[in-house]
Design a protein around this motif. Sequence first.
Motif, PDB file in Angstrom:
ATOM      1  N   ASN A 150       0.843  -1.192   0.000  1.00 53.01           N
ATOM      2  CA  ASN A 150       0.000   0.000   0.000  1.00 53.01           C
ATOM      3  C   ASN A 150       0.878   1.240   0.000  1.00 53.01           C
ATOM      4  O   ASN A 150       1.978   1.231   0.564  1.00 53.01           O
ATOM      5  N   ILE A 151       0.377   2.311  -0.577  1.00 54.69           N
ATOM      6  CA  ILE A 151       1.142   3.545  -0.736  1.00 54.69           C
ATOM      7  C   ILE A 151       0.502   4.649   0.094  1.00 54.69           C
ATOM      8  O   ILE A 151      -0.708   4.862   0.024  1.00 54.69           O
ATOM      9  N   CYS A 152       1.333   5.360   0.853  1.00 53.42           N
ATOM     10  CA  CYS A 152       0.861   6.530   1.586  1.00 53.42           C
ATOM     11  C   CYS A 152       1.231   7.762   0.763  1.00 53.42           C
ATOM     12  O   CYS A 152       2.394   8.157   0.699  1.00 53.42           O
ATOM     13  N   LEU A 153       0.243   8.314   0.106  1.00 52.82           N
ATOM     14  CA  LEU A 153       0.435   9.493  -0.737  1.00 52.82           C
ATOM     15  C   LEU A 153      -0.791  10.374  -0.567  1.00 52.82           C
ATOM     16  O   LEU A 153      -1.924   9.913  -0.759  1.00 52.82           O
ATOM     17  N   ASP A 154      -0.570  11.623  -0.221  1.00 57.15           N
ATOM     18  CA  ASP A 154      -1.679  12.519   0.118  1.00 57.15           C
ATOM     19  C   ASP A 154      -2.736  12.630  -0.977  1.00 57.15           C
ATOM     20  O   ASP A 154      -3.923  12.702  -0.682  1.00 57.15           O
ATOM     21  N   ILE A 155      -2.338  12.604  -2.255  1.00 59.94           N
ATOM     22  CA  ILE A 155      -3.348  12.756  -3.313  1.00 59.94           C
ATOM     23  C   ILE A 155      -4.231  11.519  -3.448  1.00 59.94           C
ATOM     24  O   ILE A 155      -5.266  11.573  -4.102  1.00 59.94           O
ATOM     25  N   LEU A 156      -3.831  10.416  -2.818  1.00 58.86           N
ATOM     26  CA  LEU A 156      -4.676   9.215  -2.820  1.00 58.86           C
ATOM     27  C   LEU A 156      -5.544   9.153  -1.572  1.00 58.86           C
ATOM     28  O   LEU A 156      -6.269   8.192  -1.365  1.00 58.86           O
ATOM     29  N   GLN A 157      -5.446  10.202  -0.762  1.00 63.34           N
ATOM     30  CA  GLN A 157      -6.218  10.251   0.468  1.00 63.34           C
ATOM     31  C   GLN A 157      -6.900  11.605   0.601  1.00 63.34           C
ATOM     32  O   GLN A 157      -7.769  11.935  -0.191  1.00 63.34           O
ATOM     33  N   ASP A 158      -6.468  12.398   1.573  1.00 62.50           N
ATOM     34  CA  ASP A 158      -7.155  13.648   1.898  1.00 62.50           C
ATOM     35  C   ASP A 158      -6.909  14.794   0.918  1.00 62.50           C
ATOM     36  O   ASP A 158      -7.633  15.778   0.931  1.00 62.50           O
ATOM     37  N   LYS A 159      -5.920  14.679   0.042  1.00 62.76           N
ATOM     38  CA  LYS A 159      -5.654  15.743  -0.935  1.00 62.76           C
ATOM     39  C   LYS A 159      -6.158  15.374  -2.331  1.00 62.76           C
ATOM     40  O   LYS A 159      -5.747  15.963  -3.328  1.00 62.76           O
ATOM     41  N   TRP A 160      -7.048  14.412  -2.401  1.00 64.02           N
ATOM     42  CA  TRP A 160      -7.590  13.965  -3.690  1.00 64.02           C
ATOM     43  C   TRP A 160      -8.370  15.087  -4.354  1.00 64.02           C
ATOM     44  O   TRP A 160      -9.076  15.860  -3.704  1.00 64.02           O
TER      45      TRP A 160
END
Length: 130
Positions: free
Chosen positions: A69-79
Amino acid sequence: MRGDSGVSAFSEGDNILCWKGTITGGKDTVYEGMIYKLSLSFSTDYPFKPPKVKFENTCFYPNVDLCYNICLDILQDKWSSAYDVRSILLSILSLLGEPNIDSPLNAEAVALWANQEEFKKMVEKLYKPA
């Protein structure tokens, strides 16, 4: 999707919600020349919700956990609905050069990151071509 240096992606057959992506490690990074495959799973809520993106082969990295799994802001709260497959893959490629140490998923990778020579040895040891 073609044309960007280092990234490509295609839908799996007729299923437009499942994609396979490829990232080639960036120049002057410990990942240079390595090829990583990723899966991108889109929900029917796309583009209003991000896809689930995972590496399919081992990627030793501070922001990638042991289940890929990848922790990347655009895949979470910055989508943003403006992001497409190309921008997602380019963001992951960029992340491989500059981890977010404040949001680690792999403690061992974070601990080694400061020593790039040792980090590269571990990356090479664990790397299995896609």
